[in-house]
Write an enzyme that holds these catalytic residues in place. Structure first.
Site, PDB file in Angstrom:
ATOM      1  CB  SER A   1      -0.858  -0.133   1.429  1.00  0.00           C
ATOM      2  OG  SER A   1      -0.111  -0.379   2.434  1.00  0.00           O
TER       3      SER A   1
ATOM      4  CG  HIS B   1      -4.215  -1.148  -0.674  1.00  0.00           C
ATOM      5  ND1 HIS B   1      -4.407   0.207  -0.963  1.00  0.00           N
ATOM      6  CD2 HIS B   1      -3.833  -1.263   0.552  1.00  0.00           C
ATOM      7  CE1 HIS B   1      -4.493   0.642   0.364  1.00  0.00           C
ATOM      8  NE2 HIS B   1      -4.010  -0.158   1.051  1.00  0.00           N
TER       9      HIS B   1
ATOM     10  CE  LYS C   1      -7.285  -0.983   2.392  1.00  0.00           C
ATOM     11  NZ  LYS C   1      -7.232   0.241   3.489  1.00  0.00           N
TER      12      LYS C   1
HETATM   13  C1  LIG Z   1      -2.715  -4.421   3.493  1.00  0.00           C
HETATM   14  C2  LIG Z   1      -3.952  -3.986   4.172  1.00  0.00           C
HETATM   15  N1  LIG Z   1      -4.684  -4.910   5.264  1.00  0.00           N
HETATM   16  C3  LIG Z   1      -5.498  -4.538   5.855  1.00  0.00           C
HETATM   17  C4  LIG Z   1      -5.907  -3.244   5.802  1.00  0.00           C
HETATM   18  C5  LIG Z   1      -6.905  -2.918   7.024  1.00  0.00           C
HETATM   19  O1  LIG Z   1      -8.230  -2.744   6.244  1.00  0.00           O
HETATM   20  P1  LIG Z   1      -9.513  -2.312   6.970  1.00  0.00           P
HETATM   21  O2  LIG Z   1      -9.416  -0.647   6.989  1.00  0.00           O
HETATM   22  O3  LIG Z   1     -10.641  -2.692   6.386  1.00  0.00           O
HETATM   23  O4  LIG Z   1      -9.277  -2.721   8.570  1.00  0.00           O
HETATM   24  C6  LIG Z   1      -5.404  -2.395   5.212  1.00  0.00           C
HETATM   25  C7  LIG Z   1      -5.728  -0.831   5.600  1.00  0.00           C
HETATM   26  O5  LIG Z   1      -5.038   0.212   5.362  1.00  0.00           O
HETATM   27  C8  LIG Z   1      -4.234  -2.856   4.263  1.00  0.00           C
HETATM   28  O6  LIG Z   1      -3.600  -1.807   3.476  1.00  0.00           O
END
Ligand SMILES: Cc1ncc(COP(=O)(O)O)c(C=O)c1O
Length: 393
Positions: free
Chosen positions: A182, A210, A241
């Protein structure tokens, strides 16, 4: 005394401020979109993960409102105790079809999906091979599992293979990677990683937070992008997202989903997301299944903006997706850059340590299908102005 007991926090906060690492949170006065209102001013928005522009889509809002009328506003308790609403099951079936997997289970967030899954699959005497740049929620899930964590160099399959063979034989082990990283926008080499996983019988998990709605056919994610259906054991997804709402899920084989119903602690001990959220998520799946139009527009915008930044002279790192890091190096410079962009009408946050390594501070530009050509042209001109002024280009 209370003040003495907590005085270290004030000192830490001061030190963060001094290093340019203090996070200042902006307050929004409008819905998410290409333009948002902050301090009474319309601003160009390049901060949200609203990849497809669905966060304020009328079809999702309408679905959420209708669900409130039918199902109310709250789930009552955790699903194993209060019963599970048909709506949550419908979302799980729809996601399984969309992803091309046997089954899915939904969670409150992508973060809790990671916290649920990793400790359910490995424990104290097991191993986890984890990319060194994996997301914080993967790291926390790994720690909670009490397995031995063996980080390997970012996207370095040779380093991974060396470490796996050094520790082989083992009873049970996982290989975990982000799908799309990300902060840099690069992809995990899933086609190579899966070979190591198969050779050593590692439970292979990819966090596609992502990737969904972004890569693969019509946004079906990184497993689809590499044509690896059935070869990756666990896919973690988020609804916060590209889907534009909130929530998380795990997609994979039925046996893993059955196990998470019994052993995924956030599923067992925390209530599900609300009916309005779930209905909006289903509407997002409808839209993504109907057409690839939004995903195509996202890529068009991403490619155009990246070419624009590069031609001006910015370093945009190693991105392979619409995530566009503008590499600046020192955290104070990144913060100053973000502040100047803000004054010029562009909201793009500076990202520094510990989210990215020391000395790799950047502005992370998040493109969306919601951006118009005018939005892009206007913001490129502002990036050029600020970049010149701060001697970056
Ligand atoms: C790779 C990754 N996993 C998990 C998450 C967490 O997602 P959520 O916002 O649904 O908790 C994110 C969020 O930034 C992320 O980038």
């Amino acid at each position: 005394m209370l003040t003495d007991k907590l005085s270290w926090i004030g000192e830490e906060l001061f030190s963060l401020e001094e290093q340019g690492l203090f996070t200042h949170i902006r307050s929004l006065e409008s819905a998410q979109g290409a333009r948002i209102t902050i301090n009474g001013r319309r601003m160009l928005n390049f901060c949200s993960n609203n990849y497809l522009g669905l966060a304020n889509d009328p079809r999702l809002k309408q679905a959420a409102q209708a669900a409130i009328n039918t199902w109310g506003v709250g789930p009552g308790a955790v699903r194993t105790i209060a019963g599970t609403m048909g709506l949550h099951l419908e979302l799980e079936r729809r996601l399984a079809t969309f992803k091309g997997v046997e089954a899915t289970i939904s969670f409150q967030s992508g973060f809790t999906a990671n916290l649920a899954t990793i400790p359910a699959l490995v424990g104290r005497n097991d191993l986890i091979f984890s990319d060194e740049l994996n997301h914080a929620s993967i790291i926390d899930g790994c720690r909670l599992s009490r397995a031995t964590i063996i980080p390997y160099k970012h996207n370095d399959v040779d380093d991974l293979r060396r470490k796996v063979s050094q520790h082989s034989p083992f009873k049970r082990a996982m290989l975990i990677t982000d799908g799309v990283f990300s902060m840099d926008g690069d992809l995990a080499p899933l086609d190579k990683l899966v070979e190591v996983a198969e050779e050593y019988s590692l439970i292979f998990m990819v966090d596609d937070a992502h990737g969904e709605g972004v890569v693969g056919h019509g946004g079906r994610g990184i497993v689809d992008h590499f044509g690896l259906h059935g070869r990756v054991d666990v896919e973690i997804g988020t609804m916060s997202k590209a889907f534009g709402v909130v929530g998380g899920y795990v997609a994979g084989k039925q046996v893993i989903i059955d196990w998470l119903h019994q052993r995924g602690r956030p599923f067992l001990f925390s209530s599900a997301v609300t009916p309005a959220d779930v209905a909006a998520c289903i509407a997002a799946v409808d839209i993504m299944e109907e057409s690839t139009e939004l995903v195509d527009k996202l890529w068009e915008n991403g490619n155009r903006f990246k070419q624009g930044l590069e031609s001006i002279g910015f370093d945009i790192g190693r991105s392979e997706t619409p995530i566009t890091p503008v590499m600046l190096g020192k955290a104070p410079l990144a913060q100053q850059f973000s502040r100047r962009l803000f004054e010029e009408g562009v909201f793009a946050t500076a990202i520094g340590f510990p989210t990215v390594p020391q000395g790799k501070a950047r502005i992370r530009v998040m493109l969306s299908a919601a951006h118009s050509q005018t939005d892009l042209t206007e913001s490129l001109a502002i990036f050029e102005k600020v970049g010149t002024e701060l001697d970056v280009i």
